[in-house]
Motif scaffolding. Structure first.
Motif, short mmCIF file in Angstrom:
data_model
loop_
_atom_site.label_atom_id
_atom_site.label_comp_id
_atom_site.label_asym_id
_atom_site.label_seq_id
_atom_site.Cartn_x
_atom_site.Cartn_y
_atom_site.Cartn_z
N GLN A 202 0.81 -1.22 0.00
CA GLN A 202 0.00 0.00 0.00
C GLN A 202 0.85 1.26 0.00
O GLN A 202 0.54 2.22 -0.73
N HIS A 203 1.90 1.30 0.80
CA HIS A 203 2.74 2.51 0.88
C HIS A 203 3.37 2.83 -0.47
O HIS A 203 3.35 3.98 -0.92
N ARG A 204 3.90 1.83 -1.14
CA ARG A 204 4.51 2.04 -2.45
C ARG A 204 3.47 2.45 -3.48
O ARG A 204 3.73 3.32 -4.33
N VAL A 205 2.30 1.82 -3.41
CA VAL A 205 1.22 2.17 -4.35
C VAL A 205 0.84 3.64 -4.18
O VAL A 205 0.66 4.37 -5.17
N GLU A 206 0.74 4.08 -2.94
CA GLU A 206 0.38 5.48 -2.69
C GLU A 206 1.43 6.42 -3.26
O GLU A 206 1.11 7.47 -3.84
N ARG A 207 2.71 6.08 -3.10
CA ARG A 207 3.78 6.96 -3.59
C ARG A 207 3.75 7.05 -5.12
O ARG A 207 3.98 8.12 -5.68
N VAL A 208 3.50 5.93 -5.77
CA VAL A 208 3.40 5.95 -7.24
C VAL A 208 2.25 6.85 -7.67
O VAL A 208 2.39 7.66 -8.60
N CYS A 209 1.11 6.71 -7.01
CA CYS A 209 -0.06 7.53 -7.35
C CYS A 209 0.22 9.01 -7.10
O CYS A 209 -0.12 9.87 -7.92
N GLN A 210 0.86 9.33 -5.99
CA GLN A 210 1.18 10.72 -5.68
C GLN A 210 2.12 11.31 -6.73
O GLN A 210 1.94 12.45 -7.18
N PHE A 211 3.12 10.53 -7.11
CA PHE A 211 4.06 10.97 -8.14
C PHE A 211 3.34 11.23 -9.46
O PHE A 211 3.56 12.25 -10.11
N GLY A 212 2.46 10.33 -9.83
CA GLY A 212 1.73 10.47 -11.09
C GLY A 212 0.80 11.67 -11.11
O GLY A 212 0.79 12.44 -12.09
N ILE A 213 0.05 11.86 -10.05
CA ILE A 213 -0.89 12.98 -9.99
C ILE A 213 -0.12 14.30 -9.99
O ILE A 213 -0.51 15.28 -10.65
N ALA A 214 1.00 14.35 -9.25
CA ALA A 214 1.81 15.58 -9.23
C ALA A 214 2.41 15.88 -10.59
O ALA A 214 2.45 17.04 -11.02
N ALA A 215 2.87 14.85 -11.31
CA ALA A 215 3.44 15.05 -12.64
C ALA A 215 2.39 15.61 -13.59
O ALA A 215 2.69 16.51 -14.40
N ARG A 216 1.18 15.09 -13.50
CA ARG A 216 0.09 15.64 -14.33
C ARG A 216 -0.15 17.10 -13.97
O ARG A 216 -0.41 17.93 -14.84
N GLY A 217 -0.04 17.43 -12.69
CA GLY A 217 -0.19 18.81 -12.27
C GLY A 217 0.86 19.72 -12.89
O GLY A 217 0.56 20.84 -13.29
N VAL A 218 2.10 19.23 -12.98
CA VAL A 218 3.17 20.01 -13.60
C VAL A 218 2.83 20.33 -15.05
O VAL A 218 2.97 21.48 -15.50
N VAL A 219 2.37 19.33 -15.79
CA VAL A 219 2.04 19.53 -17.20
C VAL A 219 0.91 20.55 -17.35
O VAL A 219 0.98 21.46 -18.19
N PHE A 220 -0.12 20.44 -16.53
CA PHE A 220 -1.24 21.38 -16.63
C PHE A 220 -0.83 22.78 -16.18
O PHE A 220 -1.36 23.77 -16.71
N ALA A 221 0.09 22.88 -15.24
CA ALA A 221 0.59 24.20 -14.85
C ALA A 221 1.29 24.88 -16.02
O ALA A 221 1.13 26.09 -16.25
N VAL A 222 2.08 24.10 -16.78
CA VAL A 222 2.74 24.64 -17.96
C VAL A 222 1.70 25.09 -19.00
O VAL A 222 1.81 26.19 -19.56
N ILE A 223 0.70 24.25 -19.25
CA ILE A 223 -0.34 24.60 -20.22
C ILE A 223 -1.06 25.87 -19.80
O ILE A 223 -1.26 26.80 -20.61
N GLY A 224 -1.45 25.95 -18.52
CA GLY A 224 -2.14 27.14 -18.03
C GLY A 224 -1.28 28.38 -18.10
O GLY A 224 -1.76 29.46 -18.48
N GLY A 225 0.00 28.25 -17.77
CA GLY A 225 0.90 29.40 -17.81
C GLY A 225 1.04 29.97 -19.21
O GLY A 225 1.02 31.19 -19.40
N PHE A 226 1.16 29.10 -20.20
CA PHE A 226 1.27 29.59 -21.58
C PHE A 226 -0.03 30.20 -22.07
O PHE A 226 -0.02 31.12 -22.90
N LEU A 227 -1.17 29.71 -21.60
CA LEU A 227 -2.45 30.33 -21.97
C LEU A 227 -2.54 31.74 -21.40
O LEU A 227 -3.00 32.67 -22.08
N VAL A 228 -2.14 31.90 -20.16
CA VAL A 228 -2.13 33.24 -19.56
C VAL A 228 -1.22 34.16 -20.37
O VAL A 228 -1.58 35.30 -20.69
N LEU A 229 -0.04 33.67 -20.72
CA LEU A 229 0.90 34.46 -21.52
C LEU A 229 0.31 34.81 -22.88
O LEU A 229 0.46 35.93 -23.37
N ALA A 230 -0.40 33.86 -23.50
CA ALA A 230 -1.02 34.11 -24.80
C ALA A 230 -2.07 35.21 -24.69
O ALA A 230 -2.17 36.09 -25.57
N GLY A 231 -2.85 35.18 -23.61
CA GLY A 231 -3.86 36.22 -23.43
C GLY A 231 -3.26 37.58 -23.16
O GLY A 231 -3.72 38.59 -23.72
#
Length: 282
Positions: A202-231
């Motif tokens: 369970q502990h390892r499974v949780e860490r993998v999930c946390q890593f994955g969700i955070a990585a997706r957050g990084v990608v969306f932060a980049v997408i959002g930042g460039f949209l703000v810059l475009a506007g």
């Protein structure tokens, strides 16, 4: 907000009642599990292709449509793509159930309606991807579509268009922050009932999930930042989609390493979705 108005419309109560009856059917839950598995397959393909790019072994930075096209052109392409299409349709059905039947018990206050509106928007987005997959299966001609820069340009043509683009970008950054919060607090565990080997690790499974969700957050932060810059700059060409965001990461100092970490995170996010498909409480 138009989506919020839909959630509060005069026919909402009748629609919600019917949606709850449909969501309680065993097939609805099966479609939900198939949907999470299909979404996981899409992210796994995106992550693996990005990993190969980072390692200098081919690969490319792509988005969900690129992942669908990869399946279509691979071995047993039509058969696998057909299965993926069914899963994507299942995910759309489940997202609409979450929005209208309130399967997550978000409620009908402002916060709850906002969360349910996000489910609806997600359903529409993946409905578009499912339609793209259907067209690929039947061999219909595929256009590139507007893409991120195209719809950003269209949005800018509207009254207060630049403001709208900035607001959309800020909304995506807000979503990215929510992903970081979800990863940090491991709130996803509330809906997962792990059994067998997954429960033993369970502990390892949780860490993998946390890593994955955070990585997706990084990608969306980049997408959002460039949209703000475009506007702010009134330049739709500065807007980036998922594949372009990964390409931006690759162009940074030590880009191969950064891309490798983010790509591994997206593969971890795919694993999290597969766990949702197997162990999620419906």
């Amino acid at each position: 907000m138009a989506t919020m108005d839909v959630m509060r419309g005069p026919g909402m109560e009748r629609l919600s009642r019917g949606a709850k009856e449909a969501a309680s059917h065993p097939w609805a839950k099966k479609l939900g599990r198939m949907g999470y598995a299909a979404k996981g397959a899409v992210y796994a393909i995106i992550g693996v292709l990005a990993l190969k790019l980072a390692a200098g072994e081919g690969g490319r930075a792509t988005d969900s449509r690129g992942a669908v096209a990869t399946v279509a052109h691979g071995p047993f392409g039509i058969a696998l793509l057909s299965l993926l299409t069914v899963g994507l349709v299942g995910f759309v059905v489940w997202r609409f159930a979450q929005a209208f039947a309130d399967t997550e018990d978000k409620g009908s206050d402002a916060k709850g309606l906002a969360a349910r509106a996000m489910y609806l928007i997600s359903g529409v987005i993946y409905g578009s991807l499912a339609l793209f997959a259907v067209k690929s299966v039947v061999g219909a001609s595929q256009g590139r579509g507007k893409g991120t820069q195209g719809w950003t340009a269209t949005l800018m043509e509207q009254p207060f268009g630049r403001v709208l683009v900035v607001l959309v970008g800020l909304g995506i950054i807000g979503f990215a922050l929510k992903q970081f919060h979800t990863a940090w607090k491991a709130k996803f565990r509330e809906k997962l009932t792990l059994t067998g080997p997954a429960a033993s690790h369970q502990h390892r499974v949780e860490r993998v999930c946390q890593f994955g969700i955070a990585a997706r957050g990084v990608v969306f932060a980049v997408i959002g930042g460039f949209l703000v810059l475009a506007g702010v700059d009134a330049n739709p060409g500065e807007a980036k989609g998922l594949g372009e965001a990964l390409a931006v990461v690759a162009r940074q100092p030590a880009g191969d390493v950064l891309l490798g970490v983010v790509a591994a995170g997206l593969v971890a996010y795919a694993a999290y979705l597969f766990l949702q498909a197997r162990y999620r409480q419906f």
